[in-house]
Design a protein around this motif. Structure first.
Motif, PDB file in Angstrom:
ATOM      1  N   ASP A 159       0.837  -1.208   0.000  1.00 48.85           N
ATOM      2  CA  ASP A 159       0.000   0.000   0.000  1.00 48.85           C
ATOM      3  C   ASP A 159       0.868   1.253   0.000  1.00 48.85           C
ATOM      4  OD1 ASP A 159      -2.363  -1.396  -0.067  1.00 48.85           O
ATOM      5  OD2 ASP A 159      -2.731  -1.271   2.097  1.00 48.85           O
ATOM      6  N   ARG A 160       2.009   1.182   0.685  1.00 47.95           N
ATOM      7  CA  ARG A 160       2.927   2.327   0.717  1.00 47.95           C
ATOM      8  C   ARG A 160       3.615   2.531  -0.624  1.00 47.95           C
ATOM      9  NH1 ARG A 160       6.408   1.426   6.194  1.00 47.95           N
ATOM     10  NH2 ARG A 160       7.521   3.243   5.343  1.00 47.95           N
ATOM     11  N   ALA A 236      10.828   2.254   0.337  1.00 44.09           N
ATOM     12  CA  ALA A 236       9.794   2.370   1.359  1.00 44.09           C
ATOM     13  C   ALA A 236      10.398   2.530   2.753  1.00 44.09           C
ATOM     14  CB  ALA A 236       8.880   1.150   1.312  1.00 44.09           C
TER      15      ALA A 236
END
Length: 346
Positions: A159-160, A236
């Motif tokens: 999702d990031r 990330a």
């Protein structure tokens, strides 16, 4: 006299390290030229899995290697999570042999066994080539079994890694040699997959049997080539975030004060001096515990526990850190360590 001898020993060490580096680099160039004599493909076996690659929107090329051809249960855990997230998996093994198993068939769309020529990047290349409709893919993940995990569920991590934030995402980055995304977990979105730079990189990639060449020209070179083409590449869990946290902890909170045990204090002071001098470190090794406990980093590098090349102290705490921070079954790691470690415990 002692000071003179110490400086002499240090200079000899530096000279020896430089000589060894030059030998590796020379060997890398020899391996590159030898690659022009190699075959176009090193695939030896392939069989279909229960999934279908046709029309798949999410595809993962997962690279495996084990000398005995075993797919360990920590790898199965990783594959199962990718499968549950909707990835059609191209399982590409560099192992000398690989038994067909119901587990691999159920979790994967395609299983490939190839000779271990070109290391992970050679396997990535052949895995990507096996995707019948790359133009239809929205997200391509390149991953390998050089890590234990995912310690945290990958849904949150992915999702990031949204396409609005970057075209190419890595779990972590490195500033060694030059800035690049580390290749054990790379996510490519539609813009990257459609880029001529992406196609050109994999088309030109050769099966070079040199880890030095693979790291410097392919791992580092991939990020460089994509950024030159205007693609956005991000990590990330960036190195600078963990390094900055260490600097802040030492400067503002005095975590390396007198109350700390000598081993930990010495280590923090050494790392602080190195980071403060601008010398890049391998964040997945030097900041492994901070990444997992404070940044929800989903992986633990296998070579950190198996070899510990940088001699990171207090690695025996790894199980406690993982158990206190995540719900990952540490027995998956322990069972593999029991099978793989020789003359070493951790």
């Amino acid at each position: 006299m002692i000071g003179i001898m110490y400086r002499l020993v240090q200079r000899l060490r530096i000279a020896l390290a430089w000589s060894l580096a030059q030998l590796k680099l020379g060997g890398a160039y020899l391996s590159y030229w030898a690659s022009f004599l190699r075959r176009e493909s090193y695939v030896q076996e392939r069989w279909e899995g229960a999934q279908s690659l046709a029309g798949a929107k999410r595809v993962a090329v997962f690279v495996h290697y084990d000398r005995q051809g075993v797919v360990h249960d920590f790898v199965e855990h990783y594959l199962r999570q990718l499968h549950d997230l909707g990835f059609a998996i191209v399982f590409t093994s560099n192992a000398p042999r690989l038994a067909q198993s119901d587990t691999l068939r159920d979790l994967c769309a395609l299983v490939i066994r190839r000779d271990n020529v070109g290391y992970d990047f050679g396997a990535y290349k052949e895995g990507i080539a096996a995707i019948p409709e790359l133009a239809a893919v929205d997200t391509l993940l390149l991953a390998n079994d050089s890590v234990y995990g995912p310690l945290y569920h990958l849904a949150g991590v992915l999702d990031r890694m949204d396409p609005q934030g970057a075209d190419v995402w890595g779990a972590s980055d490195s500033w060694e040699f030059s800035f690049h995304l580390q290749s054990y977990f790379l996510v490519f979105h539609r813009a990257a997959l459609a880029s001529p730079a992406f196609t050109a990189f994999w088309t030109k990639l050769r099966y070079v049997q040199s880890k030095t060449w693979v790291v410097r020209r392919y791992e580092v070179g991939l990020t460089r080539a994509l950024r030159r083409a205007g693609l956005r590449c991000r990590a990330a869990f960036p190195y600078r975030q963990a390094a900055s946290a260490l600097i802040e902890a030492v400067v503002e909170r005095n975590v390396a004060g007198d109350g700390l045990d000598p081993v930990r204090k010495t280590f923090i002071q050494q790392v602080f001096r190195t980071v403060n001098a601008g010398v890049p470190l391998n964040g997945t090794h030097f900041f492994w515990d901070y990444l997992i406990s404070q940044m929800d980093f989903p992986f633990l590098k296998r070579d950190l526990l198996q070899k510990n090349p940088a001699r990171i102290p207090l690695l025996n705490y790894w199980e406690r850190v993982v158990r206190q921070s995540t719900d990952y079954d540490t027995d998956l790691i322990l069972r593999h360590l029991e099978l793989s470690l020789k003359n070493r415990s951790v």
